[in-house]
Write a protein that holds these residues in place. Structure first.
Motif, mmCIF file in Angstrom:
data_model
loop_
_atom_site.group_PDB
_atom_site.id
_atom_site.type_symbol
_atom_site.label_atom_id
_atom_site.label_comp_id
_atom_site.label_asym_id
_atom_site.label_seq_id
_atom_site.Cartn_x
_atom_site.Cartn_y
_atom_site.Cartn_z
ATOM 1 N N VAL A 110 0.865 -1.199 0.000
ATOM 2 C CA VAL A 110 0.000 0.000 0.000
ATOM 3 C C VAL A 110 0.897 1.243 0.000
ATOM 4 C CG1 VAL A 110 -1.621 1.346 1.399
ATOM 5 C CG2 VAL A 110 -1.890 -1.133 1.215
ATOM 6 N N PRO A 111 0.728 2.121 -0.986
ATOM 7 C CA PRO A 111 1.522 3.356 -0.944
ATOM 8 C C PRO A 111 1.237 4.099 0.366
ATOM 9 C CG PRO A 111 0.424 3.122 -3.071
ATOM 10 C CD PRO A 111 -0.131 2.043 -2.176
ATOM 11 N N LEU A 112 2.296 4.571 1.009
ATOM 12 C CA LEU A 112 2.129 5.236 2.304
ATOM 13 C C LEU A 112 1.115 6.379 2.202
ATOM 14 C CD1 LEU A 112 3.180 5.144 5.233
ATOM 15 C CD2 LEU A 112 4.888 6.836 4.565
ATOM 16 N N GLN A 113 1.122 7.078 1.070
ATOM 17 C CA GLN A 113 0.196 8.212 0.920
ATOM 18 C C GLN A 113 -1.249 7.762 0.814
ATOM 19 O OE1 GLN A 113 1.042 11.367 1.730
ATOM 20 N NE2 GLN A 113 2.691 9.991 2.299
ATOM 21 N N ARG A 114 -1.470 6.516 0.333
ATOM 22 C CA ARG A 114 -2.848 6.016 0.309
ATOM 23 C C ARG A 114 -3.317 5.776 1.746
ATOM 24 N NH1 ARG A 114 -4.149 0.427 -1.867
ATOM 25 N NH2 ARG A 114 -6.062 0.281 -0.674
ATOM 26 N N LEU A 115 -2.399 5.276 2.557
ATOM 27 C CA LEU A 115 -2.731 5.053 3.972
ATOM 28 C C LEU A 115 -3.015 6.390 4.676
ATOM 29 C CD1 LEU A 115 -2.881 3.284 6.533
ATOM 30 C CD2 LEU A 115 -0.400 3.530 6.732
ATOM 31 N N VAL A 116 -2.156 7.380 4.426
ATOM 32 C CA VAL A 116 -2.342 8.700 5.052
ATOM 33 C C VAL A 116 -3.712 9.273 4.638
ATOM 34 C CG1 VAL A 116 -1.490 11.092 5.092
ATOM 35 C CG2 VAL A 116 0.138 9.191 5.251
ATOM 36 N N ASN A 117 -4.029 9.144 3.357
ATOM 37 C CA ASN A 117 -5.308 9.687 2.864
ATOM 38 C C ASN A 117 -6.505 8.917 3.434
ATOM 39 O OD1 ASN A 117 -4.074 11.669 1.404
ATOM 40 N ND2 ASN A 117 -3.944 10.440 -0.466
ATOM 41 N N PHE A 118 -6.351 7.604 3.551
ATOM 42 C CA PHE A 118 -7.423 6.774 4.117
ATOM 43 C C PHE A 118 -7.718 7.246 5.554
ATOM 44 C CE2 PHE A 118 -8.989 3.081 6.422
ATOM 45 C CZ PHE A 118 -9.936 2.550 5.553
ATOM 46 N N CYS A 119 -6.651 7.481 6.308
ATOM 47 C CA CYS A 119 -6.818 7.909 7.712
ATOM 48 C C CYS A 119 -7.449 9.304 7.771
ATOM 49 C CB CYS A 119 -5.468 7.896 8.433
ATOM 50 S SG CYS A 119 -4.871 6.212 8.666
ATOM 51 N N ARG A 120 -7.021 10.137 6.874
ATOM 52 C CA ARG A 120 -7.559 11.504 6.814
ATOM 53 C C ARG A 120 -9.063 11.474 6.487
ATOM 54 N NH1 ARG A 120 -4.754 15.907 2.902
ATOM 55 N NH2 ARG A 120 -6.424 17.393 2.865
ATOM 56 N N GLU A 121 -9.428 10.656 5.532
ATOM 57 C CA GLU A 121 -10.847 10.606 5.128
ATOM 58 C C GLU A 121 -11.744 10.005 6.205
ATOM 59 O OE1 GLU A 121 -10.490 8.402 1.499
ATOM 60 O OE2 GLU A 121 -9.426 10.098 0.579
ATOM 61 N N TYR A 124 -8.975 9.145 11.317
ATOM 62 C CA TYR A 124 -8.045 8.342 12.133
ATOM 63 C C TYR A 124 -6.749 9.127 12.279
ATOM 64 C CZ TYR A 124 -11.161 4.479 10.747
ATOM 65 O OH TYR A 124 -12.242 3.677 10.515
ATOM 66 N N SER A 125 -6.372 9.370 13.521
ATOM 67 C CA SER A 125 -5.195 10.210 13.765
ATOM 68 C C SER A 125 -3.974 9.372 14.153
ATOM 69 C CB SER A 125 -5.527 11.189 14.901
ATOM 70 O OG SER A 125 -4.378 11.903 15.265
ATOM 71 N N GLY A 126 -2.790 9.821 13.715
ATOM 72 C CA GLY A 126 -1.547 9.136 14.094
ATOM 73 C C GLY A 126 -0.518 9.114 12.979
ATOM 74 N N VAL A 127 -0.982 9.363 11.743
ATOM 75 C CA VAL A 127 -0.010 9.339 10.632
ATOM 76 C C VAL A 127 0.000 10.667 9.857
ATOM 77 C CG1 VAL A 127 0.045 6.824 10.327
ATOM 78 C CG2 VAL A 127 -1.685 8.166 9.112
ATOM 79 N N GLU A 128 -0.594 11.711 10.452
ATOM 80 C CA GLU A 128 -0.657 12.996 9.723
ATOM 81 C C GLU A 128 0.726 13.468 9.278
ATOM 82 O OE1 GLU A 128 -2.154 12.148 12.544
ATOM 83 O OE2 GLU A 128 -3.787 13.505 13.081
ATOM 84 N N GLY A 129 1.722 13.303 10.167
ATOM 85 C CA GLY A 129 3.072 13.800 9.871
ATOM 86 C C GLY A 129 3.778 13.009 8.780
ATOM 87 N N LEU A 130 3.204 11.881 8.391
ATOM 88 C CA LEU A 130 3.850 11.071 7.338
ATOM 89 C C LEU A 130 3.394 11.515 5.948
ATOM 90 C CD1 LEU A 130 3.625 7.494 8.950
ATOM 91 C CD2 LEU A 130 5.316 9.285 9.330
ATOM 92 N N THR A 131 2.580 12.540 5.904
ATOM 93 C CA THR A 131 2.128 13.040 4.602
ATOM 94 C C THR A 131 3.324 13.517 3.769
ATOM 95 O OG1 THR A 131 0.657 14.594 3.469
ATOM 96 C CG2 THR A 131 1.678 15.400 5.471
ATOM 97 N N GLY A 132 3.275 13.246 2.495
ATOM 98 C CA GLY A 132 4.356 13.692 1.611
ATOM 99 C C GLY A 132 5.532 12.729 1.557
ATOM 100 N N ILE A 133 5.528 11.677 2.385
ATOM 101 C CA ILE A 133 6.615 10.677 2.292
ATOM 102 C C ILE A 133 6.198 9.654 1.239
ATOM 103 C CG2 ILE A 133 8.018 8.959 3.498
ATOM 104 C CD1 ILE A 133 7.453 10.370 6.113
ATOM 105 N N PRO A 134 6.953 9.559 0.143
ATOM 106 C CA PRO A 134 6.544 8.603 -0.893
ATOM 107 C C PRO A 134 6.928 7.168 -0.509
ATOM 108 C CG PRO A 134 8.538 9.758 -1.552
ATOM 109 C CD PRO A 134 8.158 10.288 -0.195
ATOM 110 N N GLY A 135 6.657 6.226 -1.389
ATOM 111 C CA GLY A 135 7.031 4.835 -1.134
ATOM 112 C C GLY A 135 5.885 4.035 -0.549
ATOM 113 N N THR A 136 6.223 2.821 -0.122
ATOM 114 C CA THR A 136 5.199 1.883 0.337
ATOM 115 C C THR A 136 5.177 1.782 1.867
ATOM 116 O OG1 THR A 136 6.792 0.070 0.310
ATOM 117 C CG2 THR A 136 5.558 0.449 -1.724
ATOM 118 N N THR A 137 4.118 1.167 2.363
ATOM 119 C CA THR A 137 4.025 0.954 3.810
ATOM 120 C C THR A 137 5.125 -0.010 4.275
ATOM 121 O OG1 THR A 137 1.659 1.370 3.675
ATOM 122 C CG2 THR A 137 2.444 0.230 5.647
ATOM 123 N N GLY A 138 5.434 -1.019 3.460
ATOM 124 C CA GLY A 138 6.503 -1.972 3.814
ATOM 125 C C GLY A 138 7.847 -1.273 3.963
ATOM 126 N N GLY A 139 8.173 -0.417 2.997
ATOM 127 C CA GLY A 139 9.438 0.330 3.060
ATOM 128 C C GLY A 139 9.458 1.259 4.259
#
Ligand SMILES: Cc1cc2nc3c(=O)[nH]c(=O)nc-3n(C[C@H](O)[C@H](O)[C@H](O)COP(=O)(O)OP(=O)(O)OC[C@H]3O[C@@H](n4cnc5c(N)ncnc54)[C@H](O)[C@@H]3O)c2cc1C
Length: 307
Positions: A110-121, A124-139
């Motif tokens: 899952v692209p990290l930004q998809r996760l950030v957007n999912f939480c935003r929509e 769900y709070s806790g990953v707001e600061g990870l916005t703009g970091i590209p790559g995958t959740t695994g990485g």
């Protein structure tokens, strides 16, 4: 390495997914740099990964997991063996939701930004600061990605990892040795998924924080250029970017790679850059910083491939 025919004969009944031989890694890295991997595969399911790595191990063929290629410098001579992309592992599911929390299941591709957007929509709070970091959740999990005081480890409950023998296990996040841009997950271990616990909050508030962090990032970092993010870790005291700037390296260039004029800890590919250019520039910059400040900078990026 196996030939195309040997690959087909060996894996036809035990592996499902894409396989590309002599895959130019420059097409799969954010820097657009990197020679060919002997094979780049994208398995469809955990069993295919397991079956494949058991055979590869028996035959002594090296393999390694790969995400979005946003933190990895692939050398110009390419990669020996099999590069395993988790791009088919892209599910996000809500496992549980309470009044004040939500537990998510997130696959490694899952692209990290998809996760950030999912939480935003979903508020769900806790990953707001990870916005703009590209790559995958695994990485992000492997390197404990973080920004603005947020780190992915802070929302991780457990991580499902397949080791290099094909053994699949779920580990509590607390036992995985997360620190500043690091974990104890070893180089051949493959992160398949993770369970995350987020706090529930008003959607507008989560959205506001996420947006503000993103605007700040956009202002201070060359996020639309080809880079690997921060080249060096921040030592105690001054941030690496400031030390590089103080050593007079902003705008310094070797071949197609330049020390960004926006943020000195980002090296950008201005066109036609090579991995050797990048490494030579790292050398030149860290020597200059050492002369100026007496500090030895430690790389944050990862380097893989044939020397
Ligand atoms: C513009 C820009 C901004 C950035 N900003 C930040 C930032 O603010 N904070 C930050 O921490 N980073 C930042 N980065 C760096 C990078 O985006 C992160 O480190 C990101 O988490 C790397 O993810 P990836 O999927 O691209 O990993 P890759 O580069 O593909 O791989 C990195 C490492 O993880 C391993 N790996 C990848 N997937 C798996 C898996 N499923 N299982 C096991 N190992 C795996 C690889 O083998 C490799 O060793 C930035 C990069 C760019 C280009």
């Amino acid at each position: 390495m196996l030939s195309r025919q040997e690959w087909q004969d060996t894996f036809k009944d035990i592996y499902q997914g894409e396989v590309q031989f002599d895959a130019p890694m420059k097409d799969h890295t954010n820097l657009s740099i990197g020679g060919p991997a002997d094979a780049l595969v994208s398995p469809d399911d955990p069993l295919s990964i397991r079956n494949m790595i058991i055979v590869l191990r028996k035959k002594g063929i090296p393999f390694l997991p790969f995400g979005g290629g946003t933190n990895t410098l692939v050398l110009d001579k390419g990669i020996e063996g099999v590069v395993i992309s988790l791009k088919a592992f892209k599910r996000i599911e809500v496992l549980k939701e309470g009044n004040d929390y939500a537990e998510l299941f997130v696959e490694a591709g899952v692209p990290l930004q998809r996760l950030v957007n999912f939480c935003r929509e979903n508020g769900y709070s806790g990953v707001e600061g990870l916005t703009g970091i590209p790559g995958t959740t695994g990485g992000a999990i492997l390197g404990n990605a973080g920004s603005f005081g947020y780190e992915i480890k802070d929302v991780l409950v457990s991580v499902a990892i397949m080791d290099s023998n094909g053994r699949l296990d779920r580990f509590k996040a607390k036992g995985l040795g997360f620190g500043y841009r690091k974990s104890d997950i070893s180089g051949n271990d493959i992160v398949l998924s993770a369970n995350l616990r987020l706090k529930r909050d008003e959607k507008e508030k989560v959205s506001f924080r996420t947006e503000n962090f993103f605007m700040e990032k956009k202002q201070k970092q060359p996020i639309s250029e080809k880079s690997l993010g921060c080249v060096f870790k921040n030592p105690e005291g001054e941030p690496a970017g400031k030390l590089i700037d103080m050593a007079g390296c902003k705008g310094m260039r070797i071949g197609g790679i330049e020390v960004s004029t926006v943020h000195a800890n980002f090296f950008v590919n201005k066109g036609g850059g090579t991995a050797s250019d990048y490494l030579n520039l790292m050398n030149k910059v860290s020597t200059a910083v050492n002369r100026k400040s007496g500090i030895i900078l430690e790389p944050e990026i990862r380097v893989i491939g044939r020397d």
